[in-house]
Motif scaffolding. Structure first.
Motif, PDB file in Angstrom:
ATOM      1  N   ILE A  22       0.741  -1.504   0.126  1.00 61.72           N
ATOM      2  CA  ILE A  22      -0.354  -0.072   0.035  1.00 61.72           C
ATOM      3  C   ILE A  22       0.654   1.385  -0.047  1.00 61.72           C
ATOM      4  O   ILE A  22       0.413   2.499  -0.740  1.00 61.72           O
ATOM      5  CB  ILE A  22      -1.281  -0.182   1.580  1.00 61.72           C
ATOM      6  N   GLU A  23       1.800   0.777   0.948  1.00 66.38           N
ATOM      7  CA  GLU A  23       2.431   2.457   0.780  1.00 66.38           C
ATOM      8  C   GLU A  23       3.309   2.892  -0.487  1.00 66.38           C
ATOM      9  O   GLU A  23       3.685   3.639  -0.983  1.00 66.38           O
ATOM     10  CB  GLU A  23       4.089   2.862   2.251  1.00 66.38           C
ATOM     11  N   ARG A  24       4.080   1.825  -1.355  1.00 68.43           N
ATOM     12  CA  ARG A  24       4.446   2.004  -3.010  1.00 68.43           C
ATOM     13  C   ARG A  24       3.242   2.637  -3.563  1.00 68.43           C
ATOM     14  O   ARG A  24       3.638   3.335  -4.178  1.00 68.43           O
ATOM     15  CB  ARG A  24       4.878   0.383  -3.165  1.00 68.43           C
ATOM     16  N   MET A  25       2.195   1.761  -3.125  1.00 68.63           N
ATOM     17  CA  MET A  25       0.890   2.028  -4.297  1.00 68.63           C
ATOM     18  C   MET A  25       0.864   3.837  -3.790  1.00 68.63           C
ATOM     19  O   MET A  25       0.314   5.165  -5.318  1.00 68.63           O
ATOM     20  CB  MET A  25      -0.295   1.462  -4.151  1.00 68.63           C
TER      21      MET A  25
ATOM     22  N   LEU B 101       0.656  -4.004  -8.028  1.00 66.09           N
ATOM     23  CA  LEU B 101       0.993  -3.508  -6.981  1.00 66.09           C
ATOM     24  C   LEU B 101      -0.508  -4.074  -6.890  1.00 66.09           C
ATOM     25  O   LEU B 101      -1.486  -5.209  -6.037  1.00 66.09           O
ATOM     26  CB  LEU B 101       1.539  -2.802  -6.298  1.00 66.09           C
ATOM     27  N   TYR B 102      -1.496  -3.500  -6.687  1.00 72.37           N
ATOM     28  CA  TYR B 102      -3.189  -3.881  -6.909  1.00 72.37           C
ATOM     29  C   TYR B 102      -2.978  -4.703  -7.236  1.00 72.37           C
ATOM     30  O   TYR B 102      -4.457  -5.168  -6.559  1.00 72.37           O
ATOM     31  CB  TYR B 102      -3.575  -3.283  -8.076  1.00 72.37           C
ATOM     32  N   PHE B 103      -3.262  -6.194  -8.206  1.00 70.17           N
ATOM     33  CA  PHE B 103      -3.847  -7.643  -8.819  1.00 70.17           C
ATOM     34  C   PHE B 103      -2.605  -8.129  -7.523  1.00 70.17           C
ATOM     35  O   PHE B 103      -3.581  -9.269  -7.115  1.00 70.17           O
ATOM     36  CB  PHE B 103      -2.931  -7.318 -10.043  1.00 70.17           C
ATOM     37  N   LEU B 104      -1.746  -7.799  -6.759  1.00 69.38           N
ATOM     38  CA  LEU B 104      -1.106  -9.290  -5.979  1.00 69.38           C
ATOM     39  C   LEU B 104      -2.041  -8.283  -4.450  1.00 69.38           C
ATOM     40  O   LEU B 104      -2.513  -9.586  -4.290  1.00 69.38           O
ATOM     41  CB  LEU B 104       0.562  -8.183  -5.169  1.00 69.38           C
TER      42      LEU B 104
ATOM     43  N   ALA C 276      -6.672  -7.059   5.934  1.00 69.89           N
ATOM     44  CA  ALA C 276      -6.396  -7.562   4.599  1.00 69.89           C
ATOM     45  C   ALA C 276      -7.567  -6.639   3.660  1.00 69.89           C
ATOM     46  O   ALA C 276      -6.998  -6.327   2.164  1.00 69.89           O
ATOM     47  CB  ALA C 276      -6.452  -8.910   4.365  1.00 69.89           C
ATOM     48  N   ARG C 277      -8.785  -7.236   3.804  1.00 68.31           N
ATOM     49  CA  ARG C 277     -10.131  -6.444   3.688  1.00 68.31           C
ATOM     50  C   ARG C 277     -10.194  -4.647   3.542  1.00 68.31           C
ATOM     51  O   ARG C 277      -9.806  -4.405   2.241  1.00 68.31           O
ATOM     52  CB  ARG C 277     -11.395  -6.991   3.696  1.00 68.31           C
ATOM     53  N   TYR C 278      -9.637  -4.745   4.128  1.00 68.08           N
ATOM     54  CA  TYR C 278      -9.330  -2.941   4.217  1.00 68.08           C
ATOM     55  C   TYR C 278      -7.949  -2.389   3.300  1.00 68.08           C
ATOM     56  O   TYR C 278      -8.794  -1.964   3.067  1.00 68.08           O
ATOM     57  CB  TYR C 278      -9.384  -2.385   5.825  1.00 68.08           C
ATOM     58  N   TYR C 279      -6.656  -3.175   3.262  1.00 68.37           N
ATOM     59  CA  TYR C 279      -6.108  -2.431   2.751  1.00 68.37           C
ATOM     60  C   TYR C 279      -6.215  -2.776   1.049  1.00 68.37           C
ATOM     61  O   TYR C 279      -5.798  -1.733   0.152  1.00 68.37           O
ATOM     62  CB  TYR C 279      -3.928  -3.990   2.626  1.00 68.37           C
ATOM     63  N   ALA C 280      -6.826  -4.164   0.810  1.00 71.06           N
ATOM     64  CA  ALA C 280      -7.370  -4.263  -0.747  1.00 71.06           C
ATOM     65  C   ALA C 280      -8.235  -2.903  -0.581  1.00 71.06           C
ATOM     66  O   ALA C 280      -8.603  -2.687  -2.386  1.00 71.06           O
ATOM     67  CB  ALA C 280      -8.189  -5.271  -0.694  1.00 71.06           C
ATOM     68  N   HIS C 281      -9.570  -2.314   0.160  1.00 74.68           N
ATOM     69  CA  HIS C 281     -10.559  -1.296  -0.110  1.00 74.68           C
ATOM     70  C   HIS C 281      -8.646  -0.595  -0.329  1.00 74.68           C
ATOM     71  O   HIS C 281      -9.509   0.851  -1.745  1.00 74.68           O
ATOM     72  CB  HIS C 281     -11.218  -1.328   0.728  1.00 74.68           C
ATOM     73  N   ILE C 282      -8.518   0.155   0.485  1.00 80.93           N
ATOM     74  CA  ILE C 282      -7.891   1.315   0.208  1.00 80.93           C
ATOM     75  C   ILE C 282      -6.592   0.835  -0.783  1.00 80.93           C
ATOM     76  O   ILE C 282      -6.457   1.954  -2.214  1.00 80.93           O
ATOM     77  CB  ILE C 282      -6.382   1.556   1.119  1.00 80.93           C
TER      78      ILE C 282
ATOM     79  N   THR D 170      -3.887   5.561   6.450  1.00 80.89           N
ATOM     80  CA  THR D 170      -4.149   4.497   6.245  1.00 80.89           C
ATOM     81  C   THR D 170      -3.348   3.464   6.817  1.00 80.89           C
ATOM     82  O   THR D 170      -3.388   2.657   7.579  1.00 80.89           O
ATOM     83  CB  THR D 170      -3.622   4.339   4.784  1.00 80.89           C
ATOM     84  N   ARG D 171      -1.959   4.246   7.193  1.00 82.38           N
ATOM     85  CA  ARG D 171      -0.667   3.271   7.845  1.00 82.38           C
ATOM     86  C   ARG D 171      -0.542   3.238   9.193  1.00 82.38           C
ATOM     87  O   ARG D 171      -0.667   2.193  10.341  1.00 82.38           O
ATOM     88  CB  ARG D 171       0.574   4.764   7.534  1.00 82.38           C
TER      89      ARG D 171
END
Length: 370
Positions: A136-139, A175-178, A203-209, A260-261
């Motif tokens: 997420i940080e890289r995104m 990154l999104y797909f991963l 994990a679901r939270y990060y996927a939403h972000i 987010t972090r």
């Protein structure tokens, strides 16, 4: 659902019996080993020996276009497939290029075997070595630079920079797909929260972000495509308005990266309040576009408005996640703020008419703000 009585054996060990139908269905015998996973909620998951086998799938590409082949392979990747066999009566050169092109769009998928009638693709990345937070940080970092450069390229009509923004979108997509892949792997209980180092709810939270960041990157691409394909004329005032946008919008993205972090709901509330109070800030840009009939610039104005909506989505999700117990999972919801769309102008000028629509990306779930 069955209830089992806990028994104490040996004075210090506790045990329960396994349901007979379940044992027979998985052909479990005496002395076989089963895997016990501890969930963040406190529940236990018992997996039979066969569950440890990598997920394999086979698809036929007969009758599929190159675009459809790409979609299928990206879908297999996101679904968490470890090995995929792509078959056909005859695998054409075009089909092979489509398969290889698809593997280059994701992290870890590699072609390991080919024949005249099949191609085998295998995942080479272990989920245990992946960090949702780092992803997420890289995104955030890449999306920020894309957005800033896209606006700068539009204001200065720099096609080289615009093309670079479009190319960087592939990094965001990977990154999104991963992130989606590992989220689904966790949902399917093929790996434990402990092994992944993250709870199911996180994990679901990060996927939403990740979805929101991918959308911002997509709009950066749309703005860049306007520069390359349309090369629109701009008024001096519009240039000044565009140059001022990063100063007002990028701090919102930086703040989103921070809340987010840390899952800081107070910061998320502040951002939502700021967005609501500044809802009219984008109006001068729309007014200038309408006054001078600047067709290509309407895409930019719309993208800037949606940018705020995606930040609001992240803030709302953060507030929700701050109240969710680890492992429970977050309920997906579409949040946002009203978009300042000038309907009378959009009726006259559509994205399709001016060729400004971003290239399709495969495997994307629908977005409420898109």
């Amino acid at each position: 659902m069955e209830k089992r009585r806990v028994q104490c054996t040996g004075g210090s060990s506790f045990s329960i019996t396994l349901p007979k139908k379940w044992v027979e269905a998985h052909r479990i015998r005496e002395k076989d080993s089963v895997t016990v996973l501890v969930r963040g909620t406190g529940s236990l998951i018992v997996q039979p020996p066969s569950e440890g086998v990598s997920v394999r799938r086979s698809i036929s590409i007969d009758g599929l276009t190159e675009e459809e082949i790409r979609r299928e392979i990206i879908a297999l990747y996101i679904a968490g497939v470890e090995e995929a066999e792509i078959t056909g009566r005859t695998v054409t050169k075009e089909a092979r290029l489509a398969v290889r092109g698809s593997t280059e769009m994701v992290m870890g998928f590699e072609v390991i075997e080919e024949s005249s009638r099949s191609i085998i693709v295998r995942n080479m990345i272990s989920p245990e070595k992946f960090s949702f937070r780092n992803g997420i940080e890289r995104m955030f970092s890449t999306t920020r630079s894309m957005f800033q450069d896209a606006i700068g390229a539009f204001a200065a009509q720099e096609r080289t920079i615009a093309q670079d923004v479009i190319e960087r979108d592939f990094d965001v997509d990977k990154l999104y797909f991963l992130i989606l892949r590992h989220n689904h792997t966790l949902l399917q209980e093929r790996i434990s929260e402990e092994q992944m180092g993250v709870s199911l709810s996180a994990a679901r939270y990060y996927a939403h972000i990740a979805v929101q960041l991918e959308r911002i990157a997509d709009h950066s691409v749309k703005v860049s495509q306007v520069v390359i394909e349309n090369h629109p004329k701009l008024t001096p005032r519009l240039v000044r308005l565009l140059q001022a946008l990063p100063r007002s919008l990028l701090p919102l993205l930086d703040e989103a990266a921070e809340f987010t972090r840390t899952v800081d709901k107070k910061r998320a509330h502040r951002i939502l309040n700021t967005i609501q109070k500044s809802a009219g800030d984008i109006r001068p840009l729309y007014d200038e576009v309408i006054r001078h009939g600047l067709a290509g610039a309407v895409i930019v104005a719309d993208s800037m408005d949606r940018f705020r909506g995606y930040i609001a989505n992240m803030a709302e999700a953060t507030i929700d996640h701050s109240f969710i117990e680890p492992g429970r999972g977050a309920e997906s919801a579409c949040y946002g703020v009203p978009l300042l769309i000038h309907s009378e102008y959009v009726k006259q000028i559509s994205e399709d008419q001016h060729g400004c629509r971003a290239a399709p990306l495969w495997g994307h779930p629908p977005s409420c703000a898109r």
